[in-house]
Design a protein around this motif. Structure first.
Motif, PDB file in Angstrom:
ATOM      1  N   ASN A  67      -1.559  12.442  18.143  1.00  7.20           N
ATOM      2  CA  ASN A  67      -1.838  11.252  18.948  1.00  7.20           C
ATOM      3  C   ASN A  67      -2.977  10.475  18.332  1.00  7.20           C
ATOM      4  O   ASN A  67      -4.097  10.987  18.242  1.00  7.20           O
ATOM      5  CB  ASN A  67      -2.254  11.661  20.362  1.00  7.20           C
TER       6      ASN A  67
ATOM      7  N   SER B  43      -9.542   4.305  27.977  1.00  4.46           N
ATOM      8  CA  SER B  43      -8.495   5.199  28.484  1.00  4.46           C
ATOM      9  C   SER B  43      -7.621   5.715  27.340  1.00  4.46           C
ATOM     10  O   SER B  43      -7.133   6.840  27.385  1.00  4.46           O
ATOM     11  CB  SER B  43      -7.662   4.525  29.579  1.00  4.46           C
TER      12      SER B  43
ATOM     13  N   ARG C 151      -9.426   8.516  25.558  1.00  6.76           N
ATOM     14  CA  ARG C 151      -9.450   9.730  26.376  1.00  6.76           C
ATOM     15  C   ARG C 151      -8.298  10.670  26.019  1.00  6.76           C
ATOM     16  O   ARG C 151      -8.457  11.887  26.058  1.00  6.76           O
ATOM     17  CB  ARG C 151      -9.384   9.329  27.863  1.00  6.76           C
ATOM     18  N   VAL C 152      -7.126  10.112  25.676  1.00 11.72           N
ATOM     19  CA  VAL C 152      -5.966  10.971  25.414  1.00 11.72           C
ATOM     20  C   VAL C 152      -5.616  11.103  23.933  1.00 11.72           C
ATOM     21  O   VAL C 152      -4.773  11.918  23.568  1.00 11.72           O
ATOM     22  CB  VAL C 152      -4.714  10.497  26.196  1.00 11.72           C
TER      23      VAL C 152
ATOM     24  N   ALA D 232      -3.372  17.991  19.392  1.00 14.57           N
ATOM     25  CA  ALA D 232      -3.974  18.367  20.681  1.00 14.57           C
ATOM     26  C   ALA D 232      -4.289  19.859  20.716  1.00 14.57           C
ATOM     27  O   ALA D 232      -5.306  20.276  21.257  1.00 14.57           O
ATOM     28  CB  ALA D 232      -3.039  17.987  21.816  1.00 14.57           C
TER      29      ALA D 232
ATOM     30  N   GLU E 131      -9.801  21.561  27.380  1.00 21.33           N
ATOM     31  CA  GLU E 131     -10.165  20.460  28.273  1.00 21.33           C
ATOM     32  C   GLU E 131     -10.872  21.000  29.511  1.00 21.33           C
ATOM     33  O   GLU E 131     -10.343  21.885  30.196  1.00 21.33           O
ATOM     34  CB  GLU E 131      -8.883  19.756  28.765  1.00 21.33           C
TER      35      GLU E 131
ATOM     36  N   SER F 259      -4.600  23.248  25.467  1.00 28.24           N
ATOM     37  CA  SER F 259      -3.339  22.538  25.295  1.00 28.24           C
ATOM     38  C   SER F 259      -2.330  23.543  24.725  1.00 28.24           C
ATOM     39  O   SER F 259      -2.206  23.701  23.528  1.00 28.24           O
ATOM     40  CB  SER F 259      -3.552  21.370  24.327  1.00 28.24           C
TER      41      SER F 259
ATOM     42  N   PHE G  86      -3.214   8.515  32.352  1.00 33.96           N
ATOM     43  CA  PHE G  86      -4.327   7.756  31.766  1.00 33.96           C
ATOM     44  C   PHE G  86      -4.156   6.259  31.865  1.00 33.96           C
ATOM     45  O   PHE G  86      -5.084   5.505  31.575  1.00 33.96           O
ATOM     46  CB  PHE G  86      -4.566   8.178  30.304  1.00 33.96           C
TER      47      PHE G  86
ATOM     48  N   LYS H 229      -0.476  12.182  29.516  1.00 32.08           N
ATOM     49  CA  LYS H 229      -0.506  13.135  28.412  1.00 32.08           C
ATOM     50  C   LYS H 229      -0.212  14.503  29.012  1.00 32.08           C
ATOM     51  O   LYS H 229      -0.739  14.838  30.085  1.00 32.08           O
ATOM     52  CB  LYS H 229      -1.880  13.143  27.749  1.00 32.08           C
TER      53      LYS H 229
ATOM     54  N   MET I  71      -1.078  17.907  29.262  1.00 31.82           N
ATOM     55  CA  MET I  71      -2.295  18.623  28.891  1.00 31.82           C
ATOM     56  C   MET I  71      -2.004  20.102  28.641  1.00 31.82           C
ATOM     57  O   MET I  71      -2.736  20.776  27.935  1.00 31.82           O
ATOM     58  CB  MET I  71      -3.341  18.482  29.997  1.00 31.82           C
TER      59      MET I  71
ATOM     60  N   ILE J  61       2.585  12.505  24.547  1.00 33.43           N
ATOM     61  CA  ILE J  61       2.290  11.389  25.446  1.00 33.43           C
ATOM     62  C   ILE J  61       3.599  10.743  25.867  1.00 33.43           C
ATOM     63  O   ILE J  61       4.481  10.518  25.031  1.00 33.43           O
ATOM     64  CB  ILE J  61       1.369  10.376  24.734  1.00 33.43           C
TER      65      ILE J  61
ATOM     66  N   THR K 131      -4.427  13.924  38.166  1.00 32.90           N
ATOM     67  CA  THR K 131      -3.728  15.004  37.485  1.00 32.90           C
ATOM     68  C   THR K 131      -2.528  15.418  38.315  1.00 32.90           C
ATOM     69  O   THR K 131      -2.612  15.461  39.545  1.00 32.90           O
ATOM     70  CB  THR K 131      -4.679  16.219  37.332  1.00 32.90           C
TER      71      THR K 131
END
Ligand SMILES: Nc1nc2c(ncn2[C@@H]2O[C@H](COP(=O)(O)OP(=O)(O)O)[C@@H](O)[C@H]2O)c(=O)[nH]1
Ligand SMILES: [Mg+2]
Length: 708
Positions: free
Chosen positions: A11, A93, A96-97, A279, A285, A295, A306, A321, A323, A366, A380
Motif C-alpha cells: 500500500n 487519512s 494512516r493506512v 502491512a 497496530e 496484520s 479510513f 483497510k 487490519m 485496501i 472499526t
C-alpha cells in the motif's frame, strides 16, 4: 482478478506539493501495468485519479483517490492525494493506512512549502518513505540541487538509488545504483532497455553504489559483518538492509522519474514490490484498549474505515483497510462504537470511479464497500464478540471560519443535513451553530477548502449559499471599581413590584485579596462558560434584602453579563458586591430584584471604565527567506506583534500575535504576497484590549443597531 496473499500486497500513498506530478505518476503506474490501456493527462481531464468534476474544473486533485496496479506478481494499492494544505485531511487519512509513502519532489522547485507541510505528518506517522524526484525531463530540472536540498532538510537517511544520465529535454536514461545498470527509455517512455553503465559514468556510479551498500549494511549487524567480510553485498542482502532501514526511518531511498514521459515508474514499482515494507512487515497496530493486533491473514477479521465518500448515484462508499484476518462478501461484522452490526454485501477494488467487484480481501489489503448502515470514518468493524478499536485518525483543528447563510431561506433545513454529509466525508470541515455569534459557522483548513465546500453544495446538492464574515467574539470587562444603585418599582392595579439594589463592581484578577470594609456573608465564584470569572459577594447587613432574593439579583447580573452594555458581547472577569438595598413586605418578588440587579450592574459597569477585549491569535507563517520582509510589513498593518523568526529547512518561520479581526481572508492575502509560496496556521492565544478608536467604533455600531 488474481488473488494476492498478504506478502504480495503493498500500500503506497503518493505525497508531495501541488503539481509535483502525483496524479500523472499514478496514471503511469496503472498504464505500465496494463490496468488501463490509454494514459490520460491532467490537462485532458481524463486521469483515473482526478475523476471528480471539481478536480476537472480546478485542474488538480481535491480528494484522495484509491487505485490499484499489478506489477510482477504484486498488487500495489495506490492512494493519490491532493498536494494543497487545504486538503491535508485527505493526506492524513491516506497516510494512516499506507505502508509506504512516496514523496514526489519537483526537480524544478526542490523542497517546496507543500513538501514541508506534508513532512510534518510523515514524521508523525513514521511510515517508511521513498522520495521520487520528478520532472527531470523539464528544461529547468535541477536534480542535484533538489537532492542537496533534500539531504539538508531530511538528513542522512536520504539514500540515492538512481540518477539521470542527462536532464531536461534530452532525458531518456537512468543510472541505477542498486542494480548497477542503465535504463534507457524509448521516446514515448514505457519499457526501458537495460544497458551497461557507460564507461564515463562508471567511476561516479561505483562511488555512489558503495555509499548505497554501506547505507544498507548499517541497518543490521549480520549484514554489516558480511559487508566487512566480502566488501560488498548481493542484491537480496541490499534489499533486506534497505527494507530494515526504511522501517526504522534510517533510509529514505531516492528515485528519479519523469511521470509525464512515463520514464522510471516501472523501476519504482519493482522496488515497491521487492523492498518497500508490506502491512505484515509493519509493527503491530495498537488498539484503544491498550493491546495490539498484528496484520495477520489468519488472525480475527477486523476492518478500519479510513475514508467515506458520498457519491451522487452510489450513496455512501466506505474505504477500509483489512487490519487482520479476511473479509468476504456476506460476512457480518460488529461496530464497537455504535454497538450495531453491519453486513458486508459487496466488496470492491476502487480505481477512481471504476469499481471491480471481488469476493474477498485479506489482511493488509485496501478495499471499499457500499451501504454500511451506521459506520463512519475512523470506526472499526470486528467480529461479533470482539471489542477491537484501532487508534483513530487525529484530524487537525480547523484553521479558518466563515459564517454561512442560504440564499433561499427555505433551504435552511436542508443545509444542516447536507453539511453533516459533507463533514462525514471530510472530518476537517466542521459546522456548528454559534449561539454567541448567532451565525452558522463553517470551519476548515483554508479558503480554498471552504470554497470547495461551497462548490459542492451548489453542484452536488443544488444548494446556493453565501459566505459572510463571521462576527468576532468580543468580550467586555472593566478597568476600575465603581458602584450604582437601582430601584425597580411598578404600581399597576393589584400587586406591585419593588426591589432596590446597591452594588459595587471591581475588575477581577486571579489571587486578588478579599474585599475589605464590607461584611461578607456569602461568596460565589462562577467560572463563565465563555472564559473568565464572575465573583459574586453577598454583603447585605441587617436583612435589608432578604436572603432569598440574592439568587435573583445574581440572575439579573448574569443576564447582563451575557449581553454586555457596550457591544452586547459576553462580560468577563468582574467582581460584584451587593451591599445594600431595600425591599417591600408586599410588593417585593424575584423578578423585581432580578431587574434591579441587572440595571444596577449595567450602570455600575458603564461607570467602571469599561473596555472591549478581542481574541488574539498566535500565528506561524512559513515563507521563503526573500519574501519574509513583505510578510512582516503586511503583518504590521494588521496590528500584529512579531514574536520571533526561525529557520526551518529552506524556509523562514515568522511567529506573531495578531487580532482575529485582522485575519479575515489572510490566507488569500498571504498567497498573493508570496505568489503561493507562503502558508500559515494559528490558534487562539488570549483576549486583549482593543485600541481606543476601535472600541469607539464598535460601541457606536452597537448603539446604532440597538436603536433600530
Ligand atoms: N515536464 C513534466 N511535467 C510533469 C511531470 N509530471 C507531471 N507533470 C505536469 O505537471 C502538472 C501537474 O501534474 P499533476 O500530476 O496534476 O501533479 P499533482 O498535483 O502532484 O497531482 C501537469 O501539468 C503535468 O502534466 C514530469 O515528469 N515532467
Ligand atoms: Mg494530483
Amino acid at each position: 482478478m488474481k488473488v494476492y496473499d498478504d506478502k504480495h500486497i503493498k500500500n503506497v500513498v503518493l505525497l508531495g506539493a501541488s503539481k509535483a506530478g502525483k496524479t500523472t505518476l499514478s496514471e503511469a503506474m496503472l498504464f505500465e501495468a496494463g490496468i488501463i490501456n490509454r494514459r490520460g493527462t491532467v490537462e485532458e481531464k481524463n486521469t483515473v485519479s482526478d475523476y471528480h468534476e471539481i478536480e476537472h474544473e480546478r485542474g488538480s486533485s481535491v480528494y484522495a483517490t484509491t487505485m490499484h496496479t499489478e506489477w510482477r506478481n504484486y498488487k500495489i494499492n495506490i492512494i493519490d492525494t491532493p498536494g494543497l494544505d487545504d486538503f491535508i485531511g485527505e493526506v492524513i487519512s491516506s497516510l494512516r493506512v499506507a505502508d509506504t509513502a512516496v514523496m514526489l519532489l519537483n526537480a524544478e522547485h526542490g523542497v517546496e512549502i507543500g513538501t514541508e507541510l506534508i513532512w510534518k505528518y510523515v514524521e508523525e506517522f513514521k511510515k517508511p518513505i521513498i522520495f521520487a524526484i520528478n520532472h527531470v525531463d523539464h528544461n529547468k530540472s535541477d536534480f542535484e540541487g533538489t537532492l542537496e536540498q533534500a539531504q539538508k532538510r531530511f538528513g542522512k537517511a536520504i539514500t540515492l538509488m538512481q540518477y539521470p544520465l542527462k536532464q531536461g529535454d534530452g532525458f531518456n536514461a537512468i543510472i541505477d545504483l542498486l542494480k548497477m545498470i542503465m535504463y534507457k527509455f524509448p521516446t514515448q517512455g514505457g519499457k526501458p532497455q537495460k544497458l551497461p553503465i557507460p564507461p564515463e559514468e562508471l567511476e561516479k556510479a561505483n562511488r555512489l553504489h558503495n555509499e548505497l551498500v554501506e547505507k544498507a549494511a548499517e541497518n543490521d549487524d549480520m549484514l554489516m559483518e558480511k559487508f566487512f567480510e566480502k566488501g560488498s553485498l548481493n542484491e537480496d542482502e541490499l534489499r533486506e538492509g534497505l527494507k530494515l532501514g526504511m522501517l526504522h526511518h534510517d533510509v529514505y531511498p531516492v528515485f528519479c522519474i519523469s511521470a509525464k514521459k512515463d520514464m522510471g515508474s516501472g523501476r519504482l514499482m519493482g522496488f515497491i514490490d521487492n523492498v518497500a515494507p508490506s502491512a505484515t512487515d509493519q509493527f503491530k497496530e495498537p488498539l484503544t484498549n491498550g493491546s495490539e493486533l498484528a496484520s495477520d491473514p489468519k488472525g480475527p477479521a477486523a476492518l478500519f474505515i479510513f475514508k467515506t465518500l458520498i457519491e451522487p448515484h452510489l450513496g455512501k462508499v466506505c474505504f477500509f483497510k483489512v487490519m487482520s484476518g479476511e473479509v468476504k462478501t456476506g460476512m457480518d461484522f460488529y461496530n464497537p462504537i455504535t454497538r450495531g452490526s453491519e453486513r458486508i454485501n459487496q466488496l470492491f477494488i476502487m480505481d477512481g470511479k471504476n469499481r471491480i467487484p471481488v469476493e474477498k480481501f485479506t489482511a493488509g489489503d485496501i478495499g471499499a464497500t457500499l451501504k454500511l448502515r451506521n459506520t463512519q470514518t475512523n470506526q472499526t468493524l470486528c467480529l461479533p464478540g470482539k471489542e477491537y478499536q484501532f487508534d483513530p485518525i487525529h484530524f487537525p483543528e480547523a484553521r479558518i471560519n466563515t459564517a454561512i447563510i442560504t440564499k433561499n431561506k427555505s433551504d435552511d433545513d436542508k443545509l444542516g443535513a447536507v453539511l453533516s454529509d459533507i463533514h462525514q466525508e471530510d472530518p476537517t470541515l466542521t459546522v456548528e451553530y454559534s449561539s454567541e455569534l448567532r451565525q452558522i459557522i463553517l470551519s476548515g483548513q483554508g479558503e480554498l477548502h471552504l470554497a470547495t465546500a461551497k462548490w459542492r453544495l451548489s453542484h452536488t446538492y443544488h444548494l446556493e449559499v453565501e459566505f459572510i464574515k463571521p462576527r468576532i467574539p468580543y468580550r467586555e470587562t472593566i478597568q476600575k471599581p465603581s458602584q450604582a444603585n437601582y430601584r425597580h418599582k411598578k404600581q399597576s392595579g393589584g400587586s406591585g413590584q419593588f426591589g432596590e439594589v446597591y452594588l459595587k463592581v471591581e475588575p477581577y484578577y486571579e489571587d486578588m485579596p478579599e474585599p475589605t470594609g464590607l461584611s461578607i456573608r456569602d461568596k460565589e465564584v462562577i467560572e463563565l462558560s465563555w472564559g473568565g470569572k464572575l465573583v459574586f459577594y453577598n454583603c447585605i447587613v441587617g436583612g435589608v434584602i432578604d436572603q432569598r432574593y440574592l439568587p435573583s439579583i445574581l440572575k439579573g447580573v448574569m443576564e447582563k453579563m451575557q449581553e454586555g452594555p457596550i457591544t452586547g458581547s459576553f462580560v468577563r472577569d468582574v467582581r460584584v458586591l451587593v451591599y445594600d438595598g431595600k425591599m417591600h413586605a408586599v410588593d417585593s418578588n424575584d423578578i423585581s430584584f432580578k431587574i434591579a440587579g441587572m440595571m444596577a450592574f449595567k450602570e455600575a459597569f458603564q461607570l467602571a471604565d469599561p473596555k472591549i477585549l478581542e481574541p488574539i491569535y498566535e500565528i506561524e507563517i512559513f515563507v521563503p527567506e526573500a519574501l519574509m520582509g513583505d510578510v512582516v510589513i503586511d503583518l504590521q498593518t494588521r496590528r500584529s506583534v512579531i514574536l520571533g523568526m526561525d529557520t526551518k529547512g529552506n524556509y523562514r518561520v515568522v511567529r506573531a500575535r495578531t487580532p482575529l479581526a485582522e485575519l479575515d481572508k489572510y490566507s488569500t492575502s498571504l498567497r498573493s504576497i508570496t505568489q503561493g509560496k507562503g502558508s500559515y496556521s494559528g490558534h487562539f492565544a488570549e483576549y486583549a484590549s482593543v485600541p481606543a478608536e476601535i472600541q469607539k467604533k464598535l460601541a457606536e455600531e452597537y448603539k446604532k443597531m440597538e436603536s433600530h
